[in-house]
Write a protein that holds these residues in place. Sequence first.
Motif, PDB file in Angstrom:
ATOM      1  N   GLU A 176      -0.502 -11.010  -9.769  1.00 17.71           N
ATOM      2  CA  GLU A 176       0.109 -10.967  -8.513  1.00 17.71           C
ATOM      3  C   GLU A 176      -0.242  -9.831  -7.698  1.00 17.71           C
ATOM      4  OE1 GLU A 176       4.188 -13.413  -9.390  1.00 17.71           O
ATOM      5  OE2 GLU A 176       4.421 -11.223  -9.015  1.00 17.71           O
ATOM      6  N   MET A 177      -0.204  -8.474  -8.368  1.00 11.55           N
ATOM      7  CA  MET A 177      -0.710  -7.309  -7.847  1.00 11.55           C
ATOM      8  C   MET A 177      -2.088  -7.309  -7.344  1.00 11.55           C
ATOM      9  SD  MET A 177      -1.151  -3.552  -9.746  1.00 11.55           S
ATOM     10  CE  MET A 177      -2.437  -4.168 -10.621  1.00 11.55           C
ATOM     11  N   LEU A 178      -2.993  -8.174  -8.150  1.00 12.48           N
ATOM     12  CA  LEU A 178      -4.448  -8.003  -7.610  1.00 12.48           C
ATOM     13  C   LEU A 178      -4.786  -9.055  -6.756  1.00 12.48           C
ATOM     14  CD1 LEU A 178      -6.091  -8.505 -11.513  1.00 12.48           C
ATOM     15  CD2 LEU A 178      -6.258  -6.516  -9.622  1.00 12.48           C
ATOM     16  N   GLU A 179      -3.572  -9.913  -6.548  1.00 15.73           N
ATOM     17  CA  GLU A 179      -3.739 -11.071  -5.402  1.00 15.73           C
ATOM     18  C   GLU A 179      -3.285 -10.395  -4.150  1.00 15.73           C
ATOM     19  OE1 GLU A 179      -1.686 -14.626  -6.814  1.00 15.73           O
ATOM     20  OE2 GLU A 179      -3.278 -15.054  -8.200  1.00 15.73           O
ATOM     21  N   ARG A 180      -2.372  -9.478  -4.049  1.00 11.78           N
ATOM     22  CA  ARG A 180      -1.451  -9.162  -2.957  1.00 11.78           C
ATOM     23  C   ARG A 180      -1.974  -7.671  -2.459  1.00 11.78           C
ATOM     24  NH1 ARG A 180       4.350 -11.198  -4.431  1.00 11.78           N
ATOM     25  NH2 ARG A 180       3.844 -13.284  -4.900  1.00 11.78           N
ATOM     26  N   VAL A 181      -2.266  -6.572  -3.521  1.00 11.49           N
ATOM     27  CA  VAL A 181      -2.589  -5.473  -2.969  1.00 11.49           C
ATOM     28  C   VAL A 181      -3.749  -5.127  -2.567  1.00 11.49           C
ATOM     29  CG1 VAL A 181      -2.239  -3.195  -3.876  1.00 11.49           C
ATOM     30  CG2 VAL A 181      -0.219  -4.755  -4.270  1.00 11.49           C
ATOM     31  N   HIS A 182      -4.173  -4.525  -1.585  1.00 14.68           N
ATOM     32  CA  HIS A 182      -5.573  -4.093  -1.278  1.00 14.68           C
ATOM     33  C   HIS A 182      -5.274  -2.921  -0.460  1.00 14.68           C
ATOM     34  CE1 HIS A 182      -4.409  -5.656   2.777  1.00 14.68           C
ATOM     35  NE2 HIS A 182      -3.769  -6.826   1.878  1.00 14.68           N
ATOM     36  N   PRO A 183      -6.486  -2.350  -0.070  1.00 16.22           N
ATOM     37  CA  PRO A 183      -6.491  -0.975   0.736  1.00 16.22           C
ATOM     38  C   PRO A 183      -5.854  -1.349   2.463  1.00 16.22           C
ATOM     39  CG  PRO A 183      -8.566  -1.057  -0.407  1.00 16.22           C
ATOM     40  CD  PRO A 183      -7.748  -2.524  -0.395  1.00 16.22           C
ATOM     41  N   CYS A 184      -5.204  -0.595   3.098  1.00 14.55           N
ATOM     42  CA  CYS A 184      -4.921  -0.567   4.315  1.00 14.55           C
ATOM     43  C   CYS A 184      -6.221  -0.658   5.109  1.00 14.55           C
ATOM     44  CB  CYS A 184      -3.899   0.522   4.914  1.00 14.55           C
ATOM     45  SG  CYS A 184      -3.703   0.586   6.525  1.00 14.55           S
ATOM     46  N   ARG A 185      -6.337  -1.539   6.200  1.00 17.08           N
ATOM     47  CA  ARG A 185      -7.638  -1.487   6.897  1.00 17.08           C
ATOM     48  C   ARG A 185      -7.834  -0.345   7.633  1.00 17.08           C
ATOM     49  NH1 ARG A 185      -6.617  -5.204  12.078  1.00 17.08           N
ATOM     50  NH2 ARG A 185      -6.142  -3.235  12.735  1.00 17.08           N
ATOM     51  N   GLU A 186      -7.040   0.386   8.093  1.00 19.84           N
ATOM     52  CA  GLU A 186      -7.068   1.662   8.833  1.00 19.84           C
ATOM     53  C   GLU A 186      -7.254   2.824   7.916  1.00 19.84           C
ATOM     54  OE1 GLU A 186      -7.374   2.954  11.788  1.00 19.84           O
ATOM     55  OE2 GLU A 186      -7.784   0.747  12.366  1.00 19.84           O
ATOM     56  N   CYS A 187      -6.338   3.149   6.888  1.00 19.60           N
ATOM     57  CA  CYS A 187      -6.372   4.274   6.149  1.00 19.60           C
ATOM     58  C   CYS A 187      -6.650   4.312   4.744  1.00 19.60           C
ATOM     59  CB  CYS A 187      -4.840   4.998   6.424  1.00 19.60           C
ATOM     60  SG  CYS A 187      -3.430   4.136   5.347  1.00 19.60           S
ATOM     61  N   GLY A 188      -6.495   3.084   4.341  1.00 16.05           N
ATOM     62  CA  GLY A 188      -7.068   2.847   2.791  1.00 16.05           C
ATOM     63  C   GLY A 188      -5.648   2.958   1.647  1.00 16.05           C
ATOM     64  N   ILE A 189      -4.776   3.177   2.436  1.00 17.83           N
ATOM     65  CA  ILE A 189      -3.384   3.321   1.472  1.00 17.83           C
ATOM     66  C   ILE A 189      -3.306   1.821   0.971  1.00 17.83           C
ATOM     67  CG2 ILE A 189      -0.941   3.290   1.588  1.00 17.83           C
ATOM     68  CD1 ILE A 189      -0.950   5.758   3.242  1.00 17.83           C
ATOM     69  N   LEU A 190      -2.777   1.620  -0.459  1.00 16.26           N
ATOM     70  CA  LEU A 190      -2.606   0.439  -0.941  1.00 16.26           C
ATOM     71  C   LEU A 190      -1.445  -0.203  -0.433  1.00 16.26           C
ATOM     72  CD1 LEU A 190      -3.329   1.126  -4.698  1.00 16.26           C
ATOM     73  CD2 LEU A 190      -4.917  -0.001  -3.154  1.00 16.26           C
ATOM     74  N   THR A 191      -1.569  -1.329   0.043  1.00 20.82           N
ATOM     75  CA  THR A 191      -0.588  -2.301   0.858  1.00 20.82           C
ATOM     76  C   THR A 191      -0.781  -3.768   0.512  1.00 20.82           C
ATOM     77  OG1 THR A 191       0.432  -2.717   2.846  1.00 20.82           O
ATOM     78  CG2 THR A 191      -1.843  -2.329   2.717  1.00 20.82           C
ATOM     79  N   GLU A 192       0.517  -4.371   0.796  1.00 21.38           N
ATOM     80  CA  GLU A 192       0.343  -6.013   0.797  1.00 21.38           C
ATOM     81  C   GLU A 192       0.156  -6.531   2.038  1.00 21.38           C
ATOM     82  OE1 GLU A 192       3.488  -7.673  -1.328  1.00 21.38           O
ATOM     83  OE2 GLU A 192       3.066  -6.689  -3.297  1.00 21.38           O
ATOM     84  N   GLU A 193       0.064  -5.632   3.212  1.00 19.83           N
ATOM     85  CA  GLU A 193      -0.168  -6.271   4.393  1.00 19.83           C
ATOM     86  C   GLU A 193      -1.733  -5.673   5.000  1.00 19.83           C
ATOM     87  OE1 GLU A 193       2.468  -7.797   5.586  1.00 19.83           O
ATOM     88  OE2 GLU A 193       3.524  -7.076   4.110  1.00 19.83           O
ATOM     89  N   GLU A 194      -1.725  -6.091   6.107  1.00 23.79           N
ATOM     90  CA  GLU A 194      -3.301  -5.703   6.633  1.00 23.79           C
ATOM     91  C   GLU A 194      -3.253  -4.159   6.979  1.00 23.79           C
ATOM     92  OE1 GLU A 194      -4.491  -8.181   9.888  1.00 23.79           O
ATOM     93  OE2 GLU A 194      -6.406  -7.144  10.054  1.00 23.79           O
ATOM     94  N   LEU A 195      -2.123  -3.822   7.740  1.00 19.57           N
ATOM     95  CA  LEU A 195      -1.888  -2.524   8.034  1.00 19.57           C
ATOM     96  C   LEU A 195      -0.768  -1.916   6.876  1.00 19.57           C
ATOM     97  CD1 LEU A 195      -2.095  -2.056  11.741  1.00 19.57           C
ATOM     98  CD2 LEU A 195      -3.882  -1.472  10.081  1.00 19.57           C
ATOM     99  N   CYS A 196      -0.863  -0.918   6.508  1.00 22.62           N
ATOM    100  CA  CYS A 196       0.375  -0.348   5.514  1.00 22.62           C
ATOM    101  C   CYS A 196       1.507   0.023   6.643  1.00 22.62           C
ATOM    102  CB  CYS A 196      -0.221   1.076   4.917  1.00 22.62           C
ATOM    103  SG  CYS A 196      -0.530   2.534   6.056  1.00 22.62           S
ATOM    104  N   PRO A 197       2.711   0.589   6.129  1.00 20.15           N
ATOM    105  CA  PRO A 197       3.831   0.780   6.822  1.00 20.15           C
ATOM    106  C   PRO A 197       3.718   2.236   7.566  1.00 20.15           C
ATOM    107  CG  PRO A 197       4.315   0.462   4.424  1.00 20.15           C
ATOM    108  CD  PRO A 197       2.873   0.275   4.388  1.00 20.15           C
ATOM    109  N   VAL A 198       2.715   3.028   7.162  1.00 20.77           N
ATOM    110  CA  VAL A 198       2.619   4.112   8.004  1.00 20.77           C
ATOM    111  C   VAL A 198       1.754   3.766   9.350  1.00 20.77           C
ATOM    112  CG1 VAL A 198       1.462   6.543   7.936  1.00 20.77           C
ATOM    113  CG2 VAL A 198       2.586   5.716   5.869  1.00 20.77           C
ATOM    114  N   CYS A 199       0.522   3.267   9.128  1.00 24.74           N
ATOM    115  CA  CYS A 199      -0.089   2.897  10.090  1.00 24.74           C
ATOM    116  C   CYS A 199       0.608   1.960  11.149  1.00 24.74           C
ATOM    117  CB  CYS A 199      -1.486   2.225   9.735  1.00 24.74           C
ATOM    118  SG  CYS A 199      -2.632   3.394   9.041  1.00 24.74           S
ATOM    119  N   SER A 200       1.235   1.074  10.810  1.00 23.25           N
ATOM    120  CA  SER A 200       2.003   0.250  11.681  1.00 23.25           C
ATOM    121  C   SER A 200       3.258   0.864  12.309  1.00 23.25           C
ATOM    122  CB  SER A 200       2.255  -0.878  11.007  1.00 23.25           C
ATOM    123  OG  SER A 200       2.880  -1.145   9.752  1.00 23.25           O
ATOM    124  N   ASP A 201       3.674   1.991  11.908  1.00 19.46           N
ATOM    125  CA  ASP A 201       5.080   2.621  12.354  1.00 19.46           C
ATOM    126  C   ASP A 201       4.597   3.595  13.647  1.00 19.46           C
ATOM    127  OD1 ASP A 201       6.979   4.310  13.122  1.00 19.46           O
ATOM    128  OD2 ASP A 201       7.122   5.090  10.993  1.00 19.46           O
TER     129      ASP A 201
END
Length: 201
Positions: A52-77
Amino acid sequence: MIENILPKTLKKVVDEISNLPGYGEKSAQRLAVNILNMPRGEAFQLVKTFMEMLERVHPCRECGILTEEELCPVCSDEERDRTTICVVEESFDAFAIEKTGKYRGLYHVIGGRLSPLEEITAEDLNIDSLVKRVEKDNIKEVILATNPTVEGEATASYIYNLLKNKNITISRIAYGLPFGGVLENADDFTLSKALEHKTPI
Ligand SMILES: [Zn+2]
């Protein structure tokens, strides 16, 4: 004497784990045996969680923080200070800084450190994308928060040289962090102090 009584699949697992940075053959064997010694139900659940981790977790498009979304919570805040970038080696360094609650800017994960021994060069790290962000995103300050190790320092000064003519403030966290230490292992207080006393370089 029978040669190669080690089960083939176990050998394969040990070989594959020991290819990971930080794992030698002994620690790979220990991990494999620990998993084999787990109740089978729990072991299968562990493997499922890995999948599940391999399927869902990837680097944030902007900053590279590992996230399950396209943008991590920091970039989308929207509340974050979008003029400051804190450069870290790995996502877990950013997670440790976030826990202090003292930093309100953005991050950039370079994905490691320059290491001649491990043959890790600037091309292997996400440094180009940092320079691009600084050039196009109206960044005013970059905080270099690579680990206070020989390699972390070398990485920070490499990045400093790339950015020093970009008309921004460049700081390096240092105060309070033991040299040779690892950000992820620092307590909240030490890490807060290090951020408070960042010095322009
Ligand atoms: Zn992000």
